[in-house]
Structure formats: structure tokens, C-alpha cells
Design an enzyme around this catalytic site. Sequence first.
Site, PDB file in Angstrom:
ATOM      1  N   LYS A 211       0.844  -1.200   0.000  1.00 29.58           N
ATOM      2  CA  LYS A 211       0.000   0.000   0.000  1.00 29.58           C
ATOM      3  C   LYS A 211       0.884   1.256   0.000  1.00 29.58           C
ATOM      4  O   LYS A 211       0.698   2.151  -0.794  1.00 29.58           O
ATOM      5  CB  LYS A 211      -0.903  -0.040   1.230  1.00 29.58           C
ATOM      6  CG  LYS A 211      -1.852   1.121   1.313  1.00 29.58           C
ATOM      7  CD  LYS A 211      -2.817   0.952   2.474  1.00 29.58           C
ATOM      8  CE  LYS A 211      -3.581   2.235   2.707  1.00 29.58           C
ATOM      9  NZ  LYS A 211      -4.537   2.139   3.806  1.00 29.58           N
ATOM     10  N   GLU A 217      10.406  -4.632   4.700  1.00 28.20           N
ATOM     11  CA  GLU A 217      10.503  -6.023   4.247  1.00 28.20           C
ATOM     12  C   GLU A 217      10.232  -6.122   2.745  1.00 28.20           C
ATOM     13  O   GLU A 217      10.976  -6.762   1.994  1.00 28.20           O
ATOM     14  CB  GLU A 217       9.471  -6.903   4.979  1.00 28.20           C
ATOM     15  CG  GLU A 217       9.746  -7.121   6.448  1.00 28.20           C
ATOM     16  CD  GLU A 217       9.139  -6.047   7.345  1.00 28.20           C
ATOM     17  OE1 GLU A 217       8.889  -4.928   6.863  1.00 28.20           O
ATOM     18  OE2 GLU A 217       8.934  -6.332   8.538  1.00 28.20           O
ATOM     19  N   GLY A 272      -4.836  -2.042   5.011  1.00 29.53           N
ATOM     20  CA  GLY A 272      -4.025  -3.183   4.571  1.00 29.53           C
ATOM     21  C   GLY A 272      -4.706  -4.519   4.813  1.00 29.53           C
ATOM     22  O   GLY A 272      -4.794  -5.368   3.926  1.00 29.53           O
ATOM     23  N   ARG A 273      -5.203  -4.713   6.035  1.00 31.24           N
ATOM     24  CA  ARG A 273      -5.791  -6.024   6.369  1.00 31.24           C
ATOM     25  C   ARG A 273      -7.211  -6.187   5.830  1.00 31.24           C
ATOM     26  O   ARG A 273      -7.848  -7.204   6.062  1.00 31.24           O
ATOM     27  CB  ARG A 273      -5.739  -6.244   7.876  1.00 31.24           C
ATOM     28  CG  ARG A 273      -6.327  -5.118   8.705  1.00 31.24           C
ATOM     29  CD  ARG A 273      -5.907  -5.226  10.160  1.00 31.24           C
ATOM     30  NE  ARG A 273      -6.340  -4.092  10.960  1.00 31.24           N
ATOM     31  CZ  ARG A 273      -5.669  -2.959  11.089  1.00 31.24           C
ATOM     32  NH1 ARG A 273      -4.530  -2.791  10.440  1.00 31.24           N
ATOM     33  NH2 ARG A 273      -6.118  -1.980  11.850  1.00 31.24           N
ATOM     34  N   GLU A 358      -4.653  -7.036  14.751  1.00 33.04           N
ATOM     35  CA  GLU A 358      -4.126  -5.713  14.417  1.00 33.04           C
ATOM     36  C   GLU A 358      -5.268  -4.682  14.496  1.00 33.04           C
ATOM     37  O   GLU A 358      -5.028  -3.502  14.720  1.00 33.04           O
ATOM     38  CB  GLU A 358      -3.490  -5.716  13.010  1.00 33.04           C
ATOM     39  CG  GLU A 358      -2.510  -4.580  12.802  1.00 33.04           C
ATOM     40  CD  GLU A 358      -1.738  -4.648  11.489  1.00 33.04           C
ATOM     41  OE1 GLU A 358      -2.358  -4.467  10.430  1.00 33.04           O
ATOM     42  OE2 GLU A 358      -0.521  -4.869  11.515  1.00 33.04           O
ATOM     43  N   HIS A 389      -5.162 -33.855  17.024  1.00 29.73           N
ATOM     44  CA  HIS A 389      -4.038 -34.686  17.482  1.00 29.73           C
ATOM     45  C   HIS A 389      -2.903 -33.837  18.019  1.00 29.73           C
ATOM     46  O   HIS A 389      -1.761 -34.289  18.095  1.00 29.73           O
ATOM     47  CB  HIS A 389      -3.566 -35.580  16.332  1.00 29.73           C
ATOM     48  CG  HIS A 389      -4.651 -36.496  15.874  1.00 29.73           C
ATOM     49  ND1 HIS A 389      -4.864 -37.736  16.427  1.00 29.73           N
ATOM     50  CD2 HIS A 389      -5.648 -36.303  14.978  1.00 29.73           C
ATOM     51  CE1 HIS A 389      -5.927 -38.297  15.861  1.00 29.73           C
ATOM     52  NE2 HIS A 389      -6.428 -37.437  14.984  1.00 29.73           N
TER      53      HIS A 389
HETATM   54  O1  F6P Z   1       3.215  -2.947   9.798  1.00 16.94           O
HETATM   55  C1  F6P Z   1       1.879  -3.244   9.685  1.00 16.94           C
HETATM   56  C2  F6P Z   1       1.361  -2.910   8.321  1.00 16.94           C
HETATM   57  O2  F6P Z   1       1.262  -1.544   8.174  1.00 16.94           O
HETATM   58  C3  F6P Z   1       0.049  -3.603   8.049  1.00 16.94           C
HETATM   59  O3  F6P Z   1      -1.015  -2.931   8.583  1.00 16.94           O
HETATM   60  C4  F6P Z   1       0.061  -3.717   6.568  1.00 16.94           C
HETATM   61  O4  F6P Z   1      -0.869  -4.652   6.118  1.00 16.94           O
HETATM   62  C5  F6P Z   1       1.493  -4.119   6.339  1.00 16.94           C
HETATM   63  O5  F6P Z   1       2.222  -3.389   7.298  1.00 16.94           O
HETATM   64  C6  F6P Z   1       2.026  -3.898   4.964  1.00 16.94           C
HETATM   65  O6  F6P Z   1       1.955  -2.561   4.563  1.00 16.94           O
HETATM   66  P1  F6P Z   1       2.141  -2.153   3.062  1.00 16.94           P
HETATM   67  O7  F6P Z   1       1.069  -2.761   2.247  1.00 16.94           O
HETATM   68  O8  F6P Z   1       2.087  -0.649   3.053  1.00 16.94           O
HETATM   69  O9  F6P Z   1       3.502  -2.646   2.619  1.00 16.94           O
END
Ligand code: F6P
Length: 545
Positions: A211, A217, A272-273, A358, A389
Site C-alpha cells: 500500500k 521487508e 491493509g488487512r 491488528e 491430534h
Molecule cells: O506494519 C503493519 C502494516 O502496516 C500492516 O497494517 C500492513 O498490512 C502491512 O504493514 C504492509 O503494509 P504495506 O502494504 O504498506 O507494505
Amino acid sequence: MQQKIKTPLKFLPQWKALEAHHMKIGRTHLRDFFAADNGRGEEMTVEAAGIYFDYSKHRVKTETIKLLAGLADASGLRASIEAMFTGKRINVTEGRAALHIALRAPKGSSVMMDGENVVPKVHEVLEKMEAFADRVRAGGWTGHTGKTIKNIVNIGIGGSDLGPVMAYEALRNYSQRGLTFRFVSNIDGTDFAEAVVDLDPAETLFIVASKTFTTQETMTNAGTARDWALARLKDKEAIAKHFVAVSTNAAKVSEFGIDTANMFGFWDWVGGRYSMFSAIGLSTMIAIGPENFRAMLDGAREMDEHYRTAPFEKNLPVLMGMLGVWYNNFFDAQSIAVLPYEQYLKRFPAYLQQLTMESNGKRVTLEGRPVDYQTGQVYWGEPGTNGQHSFYQLIHQGTKLIPCDFIAFSKPVHKLGRHHDLLMANVFAQASALAFGKTAEELKKEGVKDWLIPHKTFEGNRPSTTMLLDELTPAALGRLVALYEHCVFTQSAIWQVGPFDQWGVELGKALAGRIAPELEAKDEPKLAHDSSTNALIRRYRAAKG
Ligand code: F6P
């Protein structure tokens, strides 16, 4: 924006009425509830949007549901739902609307936000996604060397990963089997390395889904993917053919080197979620095809309409949300187990963890007042029967109360001998065993030795919902996701917390940003953290050499 002061939750007469009611019925055993009413198993059910929702195995009476609905009412839930559906800026700390329902609004309908109907732009993106997905699926999108794209790698994290990977796994049987799908999220290099180990870059397309297009990451993995592709394709021009982006941030996408013509947009009013039905679902659409993707949107919309219009006592997301509040706040239950009896839903609990935790993992109200009650529960789970199990022992005989959501389907995706009947026998058996248990008297009658009786006794009275759907189709998945989304919203309204921000993730991100250069510095850095963090950094630096 400063919020209107609400009556604190625990001061509401409806809360006090529930406290009194809990004192009265909180210890009643499900065996007694069922004995008192032969029709309970059929009466305490609701069927809506393709889901048969059996809540009879909950420690509630009809009166409990009425009292909970009264609390939801007093919490302003009806007005909150309307505020969400009409594009009000209900994400107050970020000044944004939360309009994920517009993502599944039909073409030609209208969902207004600041005087603008957002539905046309939703469909414009959907159509662009469809044209692209069709081209990739038909082999018409070729790579830089002219080879057909056969591998799709989605790079994203959180909402830009969990929804796509969950939906891909859930609907794998609908996916184009000639295409390979991989999902890279973790900054741990292993994730990327393993995802591409057997892929040919000339046949691989990366979808960089973020987003913000600033997430550490995702940007690190995307950079590594670019290096990996260019190392073999040896031409910067190749990026246009091997990278597309899904984002709200065109400037950053183009800075990365992706042509914005190959960018699929969405908007700040999609959290995002809550984004798996937006362009973030591009990998899902390529996998299952535009028609199935539309069917998934239709399923979610069915649930949206149900949520907006059904009375609280017959409203699935409201019921689910209220039952969560009942256990969380009156029985002190800390967690909820989500137990899909469908192997394809193996990533569903992980997806729900972000959605629920979240969203409602908050300790202050929208007005910024610390809460004096429990908010978001811990969601966890695994598909049945595997969990049986493993951790079910604790749910059956442990000391914790863990309400369970069983999710099952009348028809199997794969008809294979007796498998489905056996699977269903297990889900029905588990819900029944949890509720009714096995008494010492029953064991005695079976001739169990006295000393073994305490070990073999099942106390029962462990609540669960059983959700029965017809078959795991794209539409069914859409319904399930929207059900939990709205359950989260219902609970946030009752707990008076904001479900659409996530400030709690920021501190760790900022600290990692400070620590990374200290780990990488050539000369010994001057450390000013706590003594534990300082020592760990020193030890790591010494060990890595
Ligand atoms: O760090 C949490 C968060 O902001 C989430 O809410 C979101 O889904 C995720 O990181 C990824 O964010 P982006 O889509 O901006 O990379």
C-alpha cells in the site's frame, strides 16, 4: 479529530444488566441448557448469506442474546455501520474512511465518499486487473526474452501478503495449474531464496504489493528480486516485463523502476488487512481467473448487505462479535480457536490473526481514554482434524476456556471415498464432546476404575459455534472473510476502540531502523540502548565477524 465523549462502556446500564445476567447463568452447564429446551439445537441457529450458523452450543439463553443486542445498540453499532457504509472518516487517528465494502459494490451502484461515488474507480481498476490477468493466464504476457510467464511471485507483507496467500491456498483447486504461485513476505532472506530456487527469471513475474511502497521487508525483497532477475536477464529494460506493482503510492513505484502503466492502484480508504478484494488480490485473480474473483466479491457483498440490514439478533457478524464479547469480557476467555475442517483453509487462521488482532488489539478508546476492560482476543487455529491430534487436549480438559469457531462444508472439494463423511463426523463429534463432555457417572457405568475417573472425565461446557457452508467456492470464501471483517467491526464498536489504525507496529519499526546501521557499521558503534539490547548487539557483531 477529537472524538465525542461516549458513556464509558462499564457505565452503560446494558453492561450492568449483562454482569447481573452472567452472575445468574454464567455457571449453567450446556447439558442443562439443552435439557431445558429440546428445540435449542434448531432454534439457536441463523441461516444467512449461505452460512448455517449454529450458536446453540454457547453458554447463552435467548435472553443473553437480547441483552447483548441491547449493549450493541447502546454502543451505537447501527450508526457506526451506517458511518462505515457511507464513507465517513471513521479511521479517526488517520483521518480516513474505511470503505472496503466499496470494493465489492456492483458496477453501477454508488458508495459515496466526500461527495464522490467511488464505485466507478473500483471497477476501472478491476477491469485493468482483468485484462492483465487474462493476458497472463492465456500466455500472452511474455518476459523480456520472449518466454511465456509461468511463475508469479507476490512480494508483500501483512495485508499485502496474508490475504493473497490465504485466498490462493483456499482456492487452489480453482487455480490455473500451469502457473506456479509463490509468496514472499519475510525479511529473512530464506523466504526469497526458497521461493525462487527453482524458477527461471525469464519466466517469472513479480508482483510488488505494498500500500505504502515503503515497507522495509517488501522493499528489501523487491530490491533483491530486481537484482536476481537482472543478474540473469542482464538488461534494465527487463524490469517492465517482469515487475508490476500494486500500491497507492505512484511516486515510489516509479522511483523503484516500475512503469506506472504496470501499476494497479487502490486508495487510502482501504486498510491493509481489509485489502484482499482490492488490487492487492491481483495474484488471486491471476490464479483463479476474473470470473471466480467476481464470484468472491459477490459472496462478500452478500454478507455486507446482510450485515447492514439484518436485525442484530439474526445478524451473523453481530452475533459472532457479541458472543466474542460475552466470553472475553464476562468469562475472561483470552482467546478464540478458529478450526476450519477444510484443508484448503489452512492459512485462514493466520489471515484472521492480522485482521482481528491488528484491528482490535487496542488499549485506549477512540477518545484516547485507557480502557478498564479486555479488548481484542487472541485468534489462533489449525485445520481439523490435524489440531485434534495436537492442541485439542487443552481445549477439552485444560484449565482455560477457549471458545471455538468450527467451519465446515457439506460438500467436499475432492470427493474421495469416505474422507468427507469421516471429516464431518469429526467436526460434529468435537463440538458435541466439548459441549457435553463425559461425566464420572457415565464412566463408572462403563466400568472405568475409580482412580482413572478424574483423568477420563470431560467437564464439557466448552462453547463453540458451528458454521456449515455448502462448498468451499470463491463466493463462500468471500462470505467468510466479510463475516469476520464485520465481526471485528462489531466488537470495536462495543469496545469503543478504533479498528482501522495500527500504531502499535510503529515503535519496533523505528527501533529496527536505528539498530540496522549499528549492526552493519564497520567501526564499533556507540550504543545507547538498554543494557540488554546493547549486549545483544555486541554479541551479534562479534559472532558475525
Ligand atoms: O506494519 C503493519 C502494516 O502496516 C500492516 O497494517 C500492513 O498490512 C502491512 O504493514 C504492509 O503494509 P504495506 O502494504 O504498506 O507494505
